[in-house]
Scaffold this motif. Structure first.
Motif, PDB file in Angstrom:
ATOM      1  N   ALA A 108      41.073  45.320  37.417  1.00  0.00           N
ATOM      2  CA  ALA A 108      41.163  43.883  37.679  1.00  0.00           C
ATOM      3  C   ALA A 108      42.160  43.216  36.738  1.00  0.00           C
ATOM      4  O   ALA A 108      42.948  42.351  37.150  1.00  0.00           O
ATOM      5  CB  ALA A 108      39.783  43.242  37.528  1.00  0.00           C
ATOM      6  N   THR A 109      42.147  43.631  35.476  1.00  0.00           N
ATOM      7  CA  THR A 109      43.099  43.080  34.506  1.00  0.00           C
ATOM      8  C   THR A 109      44.523  43.418  34.886  1.00  0.00           C
ATOM      9  O   THR A 109      45.423  42.565  34.816  1.00  0.00           O
ATOM     10  CB  THR A 109      42.784  43.638  33.102  1.00  0.00           C
ATOM     11  OG1 THR A 109      41.456  43.274  32.735  1.00  0.00           O
ATOM     12  CG2 THR A 109      43.762  43.086  32.077  1.00  0.00           C
TER      13      THR A 109
ATOM     14  N   LEU B  74      45.708  41.296  37.982  1.00  0.00           N
ATOM     15  CA  LEU B  74      46.035  39.912  37.630  1.00  0.00           C
ATOM     16  C   LEU B  74      47.212  39.852  36.668  1.00  0.00           C
ATOM     17  O   LEU B  74      48.014  38.913  36.712  1.00  0.00           O
ATOM     18  CB  LEU B  74      44.810  39.222  37.027  1.00  0.00           C
ATOM     19  CG  LEU B  74      43.617  39.073  37.961  1.00  0.00           C
ATOM     20  CD1 LEU B  74      42.500  38.285  37.275  1.00  0.00           C
ATOM     21  CD2 LEU B  74      44.009  38.393  39.259  1.00  0.00           C
TER      22      LEU B  74
ATOM     23  N   HIS C 265      46.900  37.397  44.239  1.00  0.00           N
ATOM     24  CA  HIS C 265      45.508  36.997  44.085  1.00  0.00           C
ATOM     25  C   HIS C 265      45.465  35.519  43.690  1.00  0.00           C
ATOM     26  O   HIS C 265      45.270  35.172  42.533  1.00  0.00           O
ATOM     27  CB  HIS C 265      44.818  37.875  43.054  1.00  0.00           C
ATOM     28  CG  HIS C 265      45.051  39.337  43.278  1.00  0.00           C
ATOM     29  ND1 HIS C 265      44.407  40.045  44.260  1.00  0.00           N
ATOM     30  CD2 HIS C 265      45.882  40.212  42.649  1.00  0.00           C
ATOM     31  CE1 HIS C 265      44.817  41.300  44.228  1.00  0.00           C
ATOM     32  NE2 HIS C 265      45.710  41.419  43.276  1.00  0.00           N
TER      33      HIS C 265
ATOM     34  N   ASP D 259      43.340  33.273  44.238  1.00  0.00           N
ATOM     35  CA  ASP D 259      42.038  32.701  43.877  1.00  0.00           C
ATOM     36  C   ASP D 259      41.689  32.952  42.413  1.00  0.00           C
ATOM     37  O   ASP D 259      40.630  32.517  41.948  1.00  0.00           O
ATOM     38  CB  ASP D 259      40.942  33.272  44.779  1.00  0.00           C
ATOM     39  CG  ASP D 259      40.829  34.783  44.677  1.00  0.00           C
ATOM     40  OD1 ASP D 259      41.880  35.441  44.463  1.00  0.00           O
ATOM     41  OD2 ASP D 259      39.707  35.311  44.817  1.00  0.00           O
ATOM     42  N   LYS D 260      42.558  33.662  41.692  1.00  0.00           N
ATOM     43  CA  LYS D 260      42.345  33.953  40.282  1.00  0.00           C
ATOM     44  C   LYS D 260      43.504  33.401  39.470  1.00  0.00           C
ATOM     45  O   LYS D 260      44.600  33.169  39.995  1.00  0.00           O
ATOM     46  CB  LYS D 260      42.218  35.464  40.045  1.00  0.00           C
ATOM     47  CG  LYS D 260      41.084  36.140  40.805  1.00  0.00           C
ATOM     48  CD  LYS D 260      39.723  35.670  40.332  1.00  0.00           C
ATOM     49  CE  LYS D 260      38.605  36.397  41.043  1.00  0.00           C
ATOM     50  NZ  LYS D 260      37.268  35.891  40.651  1.00  0.00           N
ATOM     51  N   ASP D 261      43.253  33.189  38.168  1.00  0.00           N
ATOM     52  CA  ASP D 261      44.308  32.641  37.324  1.00  0.00           C
ATOM     53  C   ASP D 261      44.286  33.294  35.948  1.00  0.00           C
ATOM     54  O   ASP D 261      43.624  34.333  35.750  1.00  0.00           O
ATOM     55  CB  ASP D 261      44.176  31.125  37.217  1.00  0.00           C
ATOM     56  CG  ASP D 261      42.803  30.695  36.666  1.00  0.00           C
ATOM     57  OD1 ASP D 261      42.092  31.547  36.079  1.00  0.00           O
ATOM     58  OD2 ASP D 261      42.448  29.511  36.812  1.00  0.00           O
TER      59      ASP D 261
ATOM     60  N   ASP E 271      40.911  34.088  34.322  1.00  0.00           N
ATOM     61  CA  ASP E 271      40.254  35.290  34.826  1.00  0.00           C
ATOM     62  C   ASP E 271      40.864  36.545  34.211  1.00  0.00           C
ATOM     63  O   ASP E 271      40.137  37.483  33.857  1.00  0.00           O
ATOM     64  CB  ASP E 271      40.370  35.348  36.351  1.00  0.00           C
ATOM     65  CG  ASP E 271      39.663  34.191  37.031  1.00  0.00           C
ATOM     66  OD1 ASP E 271      38.431  34.099  36.902  1.00  0.00           O
ATOM     67  OD2 ASP E 271      40.352  33.378  37.658  1.00  0.00           O
ATOM     68  N   LEU E 272      42.185  36.560  34.083  1.00  0.00           N
ATOM     69  CA  LEU E 272      42.857  37.689  33.435  1.00  0.00           C
ATOM     70  C   LEU E 272      42.319  37.895  32.022  1.00  0.00           C
ATOM     71  O   LEU E 272      41.975  39.016  31.623  1.00  0.00           O
ATOM     72  CB  LEU E 272      44.368  37.443  33.414  1.00  0.00           C
ATOM     73  CG  LEU E 272      45.213  38.343  32.492  1.00  0.00           C
ATOM     74  CD1 LEU E 272      45.065  39.806  32.868  1.00  0.00           C
ATOM     75  CD2 LEU E 272      46.678  37.920  32.534  1.00  0.00           C
TER      76      LEU E 272
END
Length: 223
Positions: free
Chosen positions: A174-175, A178, A189, A191-193, A196-197
């Motif tokens: 995931a990291t 992002l 992605h 929906d992530k920023d 989140d990272l």
């Protein structure tokens, strides 16, 4: 930007100086038009400098600028070059530097970039910090493959070397996803920023630090 500012002399008179006013706030680092709030008095017999207080309309914080080189006959005023630095507090898991000292160094630099509102580069820096953390962790687990781990793409390392550690593998993946968004022209992605990272990266670091502690405990027990 030049601006005429009037100073009280204390003798029912005033002195006007045409001052060079900065346009970048030292707090939020945005280009703004400062709001004049106050000035020091100016005694032409004793003073060679004055100070001006401005309010930033963006972050609503105050800044003080000093001007020197003023004399009675010539209205010369030079902006004093102060250096302002932010105090950055980093809270990383204990012992993570024993797994990857480079991760700690790069993460600190990433936080500094973010603190100075360098949002177009701090995400790239966090992505680099993640690569060093994950690769150093993989090298710790597979020291015989060190040279291959150094050269392989991060995605390959996550897929091939972290299978035995599914929680770390998921967080690392995931990291990396992002982090890649921070380096590419188009984000995949949306929906992530950045928050989140950072959350995934810190969670991965926490698991990795805990795994280090568990190895240390095992070594202690075996002794």
């Amino acid at each position: 930007m030049k601006q005429a500012i009037t100073f009280s002399t204390g003798y029912s008179t005033v002195k006007t100086l045409n001052l060079n006013i900065p346009n970048i706030c030292i707090h939020c680092h945005k280009e703004v038009g400062f709001i004049l709030k106050s000035t020091t008095d100016y005694n032409y017999q004793t003073d060679t400098s004055v100070a001006v207080t401005f309010l930033c309309p963006s972050c609503e914080k105050y800044s003080v600028y000093e001007y020197n080189g003023i004399n009675a006959s010539q209205q010369i005023a030079r902006l004093v070059d102060y250096s302002y630095t932010k105090q950055i507090s980093t809270h990383l898991p204990k012992n993570i530097e024993k797994v990857s000292a480079d991760f700690v160094k790069i993460y600190n630099q990433s936080q500094t970039a973010e603190a100075y509102n360098l949002m177009d580069i701090c995400g790239v820096a966090y992505r680099k910090a993640a690569e060093f953390l994950i690769k150093d962790y993989a090298i710790r687990k597979f020291p015989e493959d060190e040279e291959t781990i150094k050269k392989d793409a991060l995605g390959q390392i996550i897929s091939n070397k972290l299978n035995a550690f599914p929680k770390i593998q998921n967080l690392a993946k995931a990291t990396a996803w992002l982090g890649n968004d921070e380096t590419h022209y188009v984000r995949k992605h949306t929906d992530k920023d950045l928050a989140d990272l950072k959350a995934f990266l810190l969670a991965a670091a926490t698991f990795i630090a805990a795994d280090y502690d568990a190895d240390e405990a095992l070594n202690f027990i075996n002794k």
